[in-house]
Design an enzyme around this catalytic site. Sequence first.
Site, PDB file in Angstrom:
ATOM      1  N   THR A 365      47.415  38.065  62.957  1.00  0.00           N
ATOM      2  CA  THR A 365      48.296  37.078  63.565  1.00  0.00           C
ATOM      3  C   THR A 365      49.649  37.136  62.872  1.00  0.00           C
ATOM      4  O   THR A 365      49.717  37.328  61.657  1.00  0.00           O
ATOM      5  CB  THR A 365      47.699  35.653  63.478  1.00  0.00           C
ATOM      6  OG1 THR A 365      48.594  34.722  64.091  1.00  0.00           O
ATOM      7  CG2 THR A 365      47.450  35.234  62.039  1.00  0.00           C
ATOM      8  N   HIS A 417      33.915  33.721  52.366  1.00  0.00           N
ATOM      9  CA  HIS A 417      33.483  34.069  51.013  1.00  0.00           C
ATOM     10  C   HIS A 417      31.966  34.214  50.918  1.00  0.00           C
ATOM     11  O   HIS A 417      31.447  34.743  49.922  1.00  0.00           O
ATOM     12  CB  HIS A 417      33.959  32.995  50.029  1.00  0.00           C
ATOM     13  CG  HIS A 417      34.184  33.497  48.630  1.00  0.00           C
ATOM     14  ND1 HIS A 417      33.872  34.778  48.241  1.00  0.00           N
ATOM     15  CD2 HIS A 417      34.681  32.879  47.526  1.00  0.00           C
ATOM     16  CE1 HIS A 417      34.175  34.939  46.973  1.00  0.00           C
ATOM     17  NE2 HIS A 417      34.661  33.802  46.499  1.00  0.00           N
TER      18      HIS A 417
END
Length: 446
Positions: A365, A417
């Site tokens: 993006t 994560h």
Amino acid sequence: MSAEQTPIQVPQLPESVADATVVALHRKPGDAVRRDELIAELETDKVVLEVNAPADGTLVDLAVAEGDTVHADDVLGHLGPAPAQAAEEAPAAGEHVEPEPDPASAEADEADAGDEGPEPEPVADAGSPPPPSPAVRRLLQEAGLSEDQVRGTGPDGRIQREDVERAQLAAGSGVGGKGDDTSRRPAADDAGRDSARAAAGAEPPAGGPRAAGERGTERVPMSRLRARIAERLLEAKQSTAMLTTFNEIDMSQAMALRGRYKDRFEQTHGIKLGFMGLFVVAATRALQRFPVINAALDGEEIVYHHYTDIGIAVSSPRGLVVPVLRDTGNASIADIERRIRDFAERAGSGKLDIDELRGGTFTITNGGVFGSLFSTPIVNPPQSAILGMHAIQERPVAVDGEVVIRPMMYVALSYDHRLVDGADAVQFLVAIKEAIEDPARLVLDV
């Protein structure tokens, strides 16, 4: 329903889409229509679908209104015989169904019409053209154009999406960004700016300007796409252990490369050379080196993809959409730039295909085209990471013990994560930094 009437039905919806909303009706009962002429626009949570006339004829009725929810195969209305065909069939029926019009009234009508000349079409309105659809009115508002500034090419002079885009291009502010000056605004390259500026951003407030001191409120329903975006963003925040790592890139070499070859590149490939193509190639190489960034979690299993399908976030009048560049590992920079431009243009007119928005193993993006200097993008599930590009800004940096001014860009990598360790995320971002700062690495694959 008469045997001569043909139903106009909602087309089959994509597998993951349950229903659609009628956002615009382009014809009204009694209108003569031609085969494949646009009758209605339906909005799903992914794309806008067009419903066209199945044959020449007259629109007998409409069973829906703008804002209604419809499902696959629902009947939107019925199409009867064309006016000329109906006139030929009437004597053959041998019966008088409707009374003939009063000759005196007909003569009066002809006398009234005589001042303005004969009408070319019996269904044409002698007054103003039909008002544009809500979607087109939204485009007009975003472009800062009034209806009298745009020449409509639709039925009876109705303004369509293409007319607004044409007017924007004429004003130097439409898709393609021809009015932008790269030297004046180094913050964004042509391809990246075009992709995110496809139609001047997300949905504007529904109301117009307010009088000074007025304290009003207005409630408008969320579009289906906006509701879907909200749902997915909330899902991403709640279902992933999201973390973001940052770095900065010296864009000097990339800008020098672009300046040296942009004219020859455009002459050879018919498309402008931007920075987005370089970032896509750099990300593809980095994904191949760190396959866990390109992977996804599925329950207690890790799904490794042996291909790179990179989604490019594009702003459209309806909100953010993410069309996917397939198999970027086998694509040239020219091919990537061409496909990004195509996505941007079709996102602005709502013509992206549903299959082009599915899948994707990674997303890029570019908030820099709107001036964003620093941000934390949100992962697009089930993907594991997203790269955020930002504005290029000249800043003082230390090089070989000296302070110099360089065009710098902050980049951000948000990642899940649960799957991606910090070491992999940092090294992935460093790999992109090194490739952009020394573009020869992209050619040598080192």
